[in-house]
Design an enzyme around this catalytic site. Sequence first.
Site, PDB file in Angstrom:
ATOM      1  N   LYS A  73      23.542 -31.578  48.703  1.00  0.00           N
ATOM      2  CA  LYS A  73      22.494 -30.674  48.215  1.00  0.00           C
ATOM      3  C   LYS A  73      21.723 -31.247  47.020  1.00  0.00           C
ATOM      4  O   LYS A  73      20.546 -30.940  46.848  1.00  0.00           O
ATOM      5  CB  LYS A  73      23.086 -29.308  47.853  1.00  0.00           C
ATOM      6  N   ASP A 132      19.714 -20.621  49.015  1.00  0.00           N
ATOM      7  CA  ASP A 132      20.983 -20.001  48.593  1.00  0.00           C
ATOM      8  C   ASP A 132      20.678 -18.959  47.518  1.00  0.00           C
ATOM      9  O   ASP A 132      21.237 -17.854  47.521  1.00  0.00           O
ATOM     10  CB  ASP A 132      21.938 -21.049  48.011  1.00  0.00           C
ATOM     11  N   GLY A 169      28.325 -24.976  42.044  1.00  0.00           N
ATOM     12  CA  GLY A 169      26.950 -25.018  42.533  1.00  0.00           C
ATOM     13  C   GLY A 169      26.408 -23.648  42.921  1.00  0.00           C
ATOM     14  O   GLY A 169      25.238 -23.327  42.651  1.00  0.00           O
ATOM     15  N   ARG A 201      37.338 -20.222  34.766  1.00  0.00           N
ATOM     16  CA  ARG A 201      38.669 -20.685  34.375  1.00  0.00           C
ATOM     17  C   ARG A 201      38.567 -21.855  33.399  1.00  0.00           C
ATOM     18  O   ARG A 201      39.130 -21.808  32.317  1.00  0.00           O
ATOM     19  CB  ARG A 201      39.424 -21.111  35.644  1.00  0.00           C
ATOM     20  N   TYR A 203      32.612 -15.181  52.869  1.00  0.00           N
ATOM     21  CA  TYR A 203      32.375 -14.315  54.035  1.00  0.00           C
ATOM     22  C   TYR A 203      33.496 -14.413  55.068  1.00  0.00           C
ATOM     23  O   TYR A 203      33.421 -13.804  56.136  1.00  0.00           O
ATOM     24  CB  TYR A 203      31.005 -14.590  54.668  1.00  0.00           C
ATOM     25  N   GLY A 221      29.949 -11.038  51.507  1.00  0.00           N
ATOM     26  CA  GLY A 221      29.363 -12.384  51.502  1.00  0.00           C
ATOM     27  C   GLY A 221      28.506 -12.700  52.723  1.00  0.00           C
ATOM     28  O   GLY A 221      27.590 -13.518  52.657  1.00  0.00           O
TER      29      GLY A 221
HETATM   30  P1  ATR Z   1      30.697 -24.421  44.671  1.00  0.00           P
HETATM   31  O1  ATR Z   1      29.884 -25.620  44.289  1.00  0.00           O
HETATM   32  O2  ATR Z   1      30.839 -24.206  46.147  1.00  0.00           O
HETATM   33  O3  ATR Z   1      30.270 -23.185  43.957  1.00  0.00           O
HETATM   34  P2  ATR Z   1      32.897 -25.585  43.150  1.00  0.00           P
HETATM   35  O4  ATR Z   1      31.975 -26.492  42.441  1.00  0.00           O
HETATM   36  O5  ATR Z   1      34.100 -26.168  43.804  1.00  0.00           O
HETATM   37  O6  ATR Z   1      32.224 -24.722  44.272  1.00  0.00           O
HETATM   38  O7  ATR Z   1      33.356 -24.438  42.115  1.00  0.00           O
HETATM   39  C1  ATR Z   1      34.415 -23.639  42.369  1.00  0.00           C
HETATM   40  C2  ATR Z   1      34.560 -22.598  41.266  1.00  0.00           C
HETATM   41  O8  ATR Z   1      35.702 -21.810  41.582  1.00  0.00           O
HETATM   42  C3  ATR Z   1      34.813 -23.180  39.895  1.00  0.00           C
HETATM   43  O9  ATR Z   1      34.171 -22.371  38.942  1.00  0.00           O
HETATM   44  C4  ATR Z   1      36.321 -23.102  39.758  1.00  0.00           C
HETATM   45  O10 ATR Z   1      36.795 -22.979  38.424  1.00  0.00           O
HETATM   46  P3  ATR Z   1      37.031 -24.287  37.483  1.00  0.00           P
HETATM   47  O11 ATR Z   1      35.682 -24.720  37.007  1.00  0.00           O
HETATM   48  O12 ATR Z   1      37.902 -23.768  36.397  1.00  0.00           O
HETATM   49  O13 ATR Z   1      37.708 -25.292  38.356  1.00  0.00           O
HETATM   50  C5  ATR Z   1      36.597 -21.812  40.482  1.00  0.00           C
HETATM   51  N1  ATR Z   1      37.973 -21.729  40.966  1.00  0.00           N
HETATM   52  C6  ATR Z   1      38.514 -22.373  42.015  1.00  0.00           C
HETATM   53  N2  ATR Z   1      39.816 -22.028  42.168  1.00  0.00           N
HETATM   54  C7  ATR Z   1      40.095 -21.122  41.182  1.00  0.00           C
HETATM   55  C8  ATR Z   1      41.262 -20.386  40.799  1.00  0.00           C
HETATM   56  N3  ATR Z   1      42.416 -20.500  41.479  1.00  0.00           N
HETATM   57  N4  ATR Z   1      41.161 -19.541  39.748  1.00  0.00           N
HETATM   58  C9  ATR Z   1      40.006 -19.406  39.068  1.00  0.00           C
HETATM   59  N5  ATR Z   1      38.876 -20.083  39.363  1.00  0.00           N
HETATM   60  C10 ATR Z   1      38.915 -20.930  40.413  1.00  0.00           C
END
Ligand code: ATR
Length: 275
Positions: free
Chosen positions: A72, A108, A134, A155, A218, A239
């Site tokens: 992307k 998106d 993202g 987190r 979703y 979703g």
């Molecule tokens: P995308 O680009 O699809 O949005 P990503 O970049 O993988 O996905 O981001 C995933 C998000 O989910 C992140 O904000 C991640 O938190 P961290 O930045 O702390 O890693 C969050 N995430 C994933 N698993 C998690 C969990 N078990 N508890 C809390 N947050 C989680």
Amino acid sequence: MNFKKLDQYTELYGVVGNPVRHSLGPLMHNAAFSQKGINAVYLAFESDDIEGAVKGMRSLGIKGMSVTIPYKSSVMPFLDEIDPLAREIGAVNTIVNNNGKLTGYNTDATGALRALSDVIQVNGKRCVILGAGGAARAIGYILKKNNANLMIANRSAERGKALSSSLNATFIKLEEVKDVEIDILINTTSVGMSPNIEFSPVSEDVLKPGMIVMDIIYNPKTTRLLHLAADRGCRVVEGIGMFIYQGADQFRLWTGKDAPVDVMKKVVEEYLYKS
Ligand code: ATR
């Protein structure tokens, strides 16, 4: 499907990504083309060479492409023009080929806004986004653009603060979410996604009657978060809405026609939830 109509005039669309075989784009867009009587077909292209894929799009005259993980952002330098919204988000999920000129868009963000707009106007609302990836960036950007009061909870504080400062939003810790006044809560983390369906990114005490709670996951259709929210008297936004609307916005960019959202939703729901 519209295969009976394939001929020398059939226009080609597709999705490029890696992996891409799980994509529901072909199902959704082929149903839409068929419903609208458009002589076009949409395929999945799994590629490890995004520059080559864009060159192929040009030389073969592919009319439109969806772009998914991991391309992307990396696709952007190979396009002729980037729509301002996609430019500011820093991600393109849609390419339109207009007589050889390729323009990148981000649906998106617009899809998420449309899903929310079915239930609430975001202007002036206190919105909390869970996550800082993202999807959080695209949704956060369009919420700010529509004058929402935006907070990001994540987190990892480092990632959360970086996104908050670039969106001019406020960072809060996940543990603090229960202490703030919230009109709209949006989960963009992967917590609760199939097969880990028993998890929710926040506990019940965050969820208050009247709150709007949206999940961008979703699968499952109704996540644990949304079940908890409904039980607590919140209004839930599933979703599937964002997913269909981002596709509907692509369809409009490619064809200039309103997408048959009901048909698109029906085929995707049948595939995901009734098999
Ligand atoms: P995308 O680009 O699809 O949005 P990503 O970049 O993988 O996905 O981001 C995933 C998000 O989910 C992140 O904000 C991640 O938190 P961290 O930045 O702390 O890693 C969050 N995430 C994933 N698993 C998690 C969990 N078990 N508890 C809390 N947050 C989680």
